[in-house]
Design a protein around this motif. Structure first.
Motif, PDB file in Angstrom:
ATOM      1  N   MET A   1       1.056  -0.974   0.174  1.00  0.00           N
ATOM      2  CA  MET A   1       0.063   0.122  -0.233  1.00  0.00           C
ATOM      3  C   MET A   1       0.664   1.112  -0.132  1.00  0.00           C
ATOM      4  O   MET A   1       1.969   1.241   0.621  1.00  0.00           O
ATOM      5  CB  MET A   1      -0.908   0.115   1.167  1.00  0.00           C
ATOM      6  N   ARG A   2       0.559   2.332  -0.807  1.00  0.00           N
ATOM      7  CA  ARG A   2       1.279   3.385  -0.777  1.00  0.00           C
ATOM      8  C   ARG A   2       1.131   4.217   0.455  1.00  0.00           C
ATOM      9  O   ARG A   2       0.201   4.091   1.195  1.00  0.00           O
ATOM     10  CB  ARG A   2       0.695   4.297  -1.737  1.00  0.00           C
ATOM     11  N   ALA A   8      -3.122   8.964  -5.789  1.00  0.00           N
ATOM     12  CA  ALA A   8      -3.253   7.693  -6.230  1.00  0.00           C
ATOM     13  C   ALA A   8      -3.373   7.581  -7.818  1.00  0.00           C
ATOM     14  O   ALA A   8      -3.528   6.577  -8.240  1.00  0.00           O
ATOM     15  CB  ALA A   8      -4.683   7.070  -5.597  1.00  0.00           C
ATOM     16  N   THR A   9      -3.300   8.847  -8.277  1.00  0.00           N
ATOM     17  CA  THR A   9      -3.562   8.859  -9.696  1.00  0.00           C
ATOM     18  C   THR A   9      -2.594   8.058 -10.408  1.00  0.00           C
ATOM     19  O   THR A   9      -3.040   7.286 -11.375  1.00  0.00           O
ATOM     20  CB  THR A   9      -3.527  10.312 -10.313  1.00  0.00           C
ATOM     21  N   PHE A 246      -9.232   5.720  -2.828  1.00  0.00           N
ATOM     22  CA  PHE A 246      -9.266   4.618  -3.899  1.00  0.00           C
ATOM     23  C   PHE A 246      -7.625   3.967  -3.692  1.00  0.00           C
ATOM     24  O   PHE A 246      -7.716   2.669  -3.877  1.00  0.00           O
ATOM     25  CB  PHE A 246      -9.379   4.967  -5.447  1.00  0.00           C
ATOM     26  N   GLY A 247      -6.673   4.662  -3.565  1.00  0.00           N
ATOM     27  CA  GLY A 247      -5.479   4.135  -3.529  1.00  0.00           C
ATOM     28  C   GLY A 247      -5.226   3.255  -2.468  1.00  0.00           C
ATOM     29  O   GLY A 247      -4.431   2.224  -2.427  1.00  0.00           O
ATOM     30  N   ILE A 248      -5.633   3.324  -1.247  1.00  0.00           N
ATOM     31  CA  ILE A 248      -5.646   2.510  -0.108  1.00  0.00           C
ATOM     32  C   ILE A 248      -6.192   1.217  -0.253  1.00  0.00           C
ATOM     33  O   ILE A 248      -6.030   0.060  -0.159  1.00  0.00           O
ATOM     34  CB  ILE A 248      -6.472   3.205   1.275  1.00  0.00           C
ATOM     35  N   GLY A 251      -4.595  -0.828  -3.170  1.00  0.00           N
ATOM     36  CA  GLY A 251      -3.365  -1.330  -2.243  1.00  0.00           C
ATOM     37  C   GLY A 251      -3.832  -2.485  -1.502  1.00  0.00           C
ATOM     38  O   GLY A 251      -2.969  -3.778  -1.781  1.00  0.00           O
ATOM     39  N   LEU A 252      -4.933  -2.466  -0.633  1.00  0.00           N
ATOM     40  CA  LEU A 252      -5.248  -3.819   0.068  1.00  0.00           C
ATOM     41  C   LEU A 252      -5.827  -5.029  -0.843  1.00  0.00           C
ATOM     42  O   LEU A 252      -5.312  -5.924  -0.642  1.00  0.00           O
ATOM     43  CB  LEU A 252      -6.318  -3.304   0.811  1.00  0.00           C
ATOM     44  N   LEU A 253      -6.384  -4.453  -2.019  1.00  0.00           N
ATOM     45  CA  LEU A 253      -6.998  -5.588  -3.108  1.00  0.00           C
ATOM     46  C   LEU A 253      -5.341  -6.372  -3.597  1.00  0.00           C
ATOM     47  O   LEU A 253      -5.488  -7.560  -3.681  1.00  0.00           O
ATOM     48  CB  LEU A 253      -7.735  -5.019  -4.174  1.00  0.00           C
TER      49      LEU A 253
END
Length: 258
Positions: A1-2, A8-9, A246-248, A251-253
């Motif tokens: 995850m970032r 997150a773009t 969305f980035g979180i 990252g989890l996915l």
């Protein structure tokens, strides 16, 4: 995850429609539409390769009329002579794999005739990701009328490849609806699980593309309450925008596939 607070773009925020279509029947159409917008991809094919040597075509979408025939031919025989095979099977770490740029000389004469010359394919990029014993091999094609991928399109594909690969793998691993997938993430995975139930509901609706007004109507609460829950959720997560939320989730996915 970032790290929290970063955009997150570049990490895949522009492929949100494909991620949110995971588990839906229209996933193939959403995926190819997203790839067309982001990098001018004409056709996409996905294969599942196993360490035991089996191969299957899972997805065939785009502008190549003989795509289904090519998928069957590749899965039946030609996967064994794919010049990318060694790179695919060396990269069994769970991390995204970006394959070498396409060059006709990489392929044998029969392979080149069937999969490129006869099919009007002039260029190809590919990525892959291993989950357990299965490699999800994602191929992006261009035909003669489109010309080869430009430098900017190749760079864009490299940027979004991890998100696309993770989305494809997740889609074919489970058939749950996107909202159920999101609900499971919010219920069980930090930092999302630290949110209150109402904050989780608001965030899930944000990820499904609803406006604040639509969220208010859906949950039966005031617009002021919706905005307050969103603000509190973002503060708990250390973010300030939907792209970062969305980035979180992305990252989890991705991490849950490894």
């Amino acid at each position: 995850m970032r790290p929290r607070g970063t955009s997150a773009t570049s990490a895949g925020g522009d492929v949100t429609p494909a991620v949110l279509a995971i588990g839906r029947p229209d996933f193939p159409n959403v995926l190819i539409d997203t790839l067309r917008r982001q990098a001018g991809v004409g056709h996409c094919m996905v294969f599942a390769l196993t360490r035991a040597g089996a191969a299957r075509c899972l997805l065939d979408a785009g502008n190549i009329p003989t795509g289904s025939d090519l998928g069957a031919a590749y899965a039946g025989q030609f996967h064994e002579s794919d010049p990318n095979r060694e790179a695919l099977f060396e990269g069994q770490t769970g991390a995204p794999i970006v394959l070498p740029s396409f060059a006709p000389r990489m392929y044998g004469a029969r392979y080149r005739k069937i999969f490129f010359n006869d099919s009007d394919i002039v260029d190809k990029c590919a990525t892959a990701i291993w989950t357990g014993d299965t490699c999800f091999y994602v191929n992006f094609y261009r035909v003669t009328s489109q010309g080869r991928f430009g430098d900017a399109e190749r760079a864009r594909l490299q940027t979004i490849a991890p998100a696309i690969g993770a989305s494809v793998a997740r889609h074919f691993q489970q058939a749950a609806t996107p909202d159920r997938n999101l609900a499971a993430l919010f219920a069980t995975r930090a930092p999302l699980s630290a949110l209150t139930p109402r904050e989780q509901e608001v965030c899930r609706h944000i990820l499904l593309g609803l406006s604040s007004e639509a969220i208010s109507q859906s949950l039966g609460i005031s617009l002021h309450s919706t905005l307050t829950y969103r603000k509190r959720a973002y503060e708990r997560l250390g973010i300030s925008a939907q792209n970062e939320l969305f980035g979180i989730v992305l990252g989890l996915l991705s991490r849950s596939l490894n």
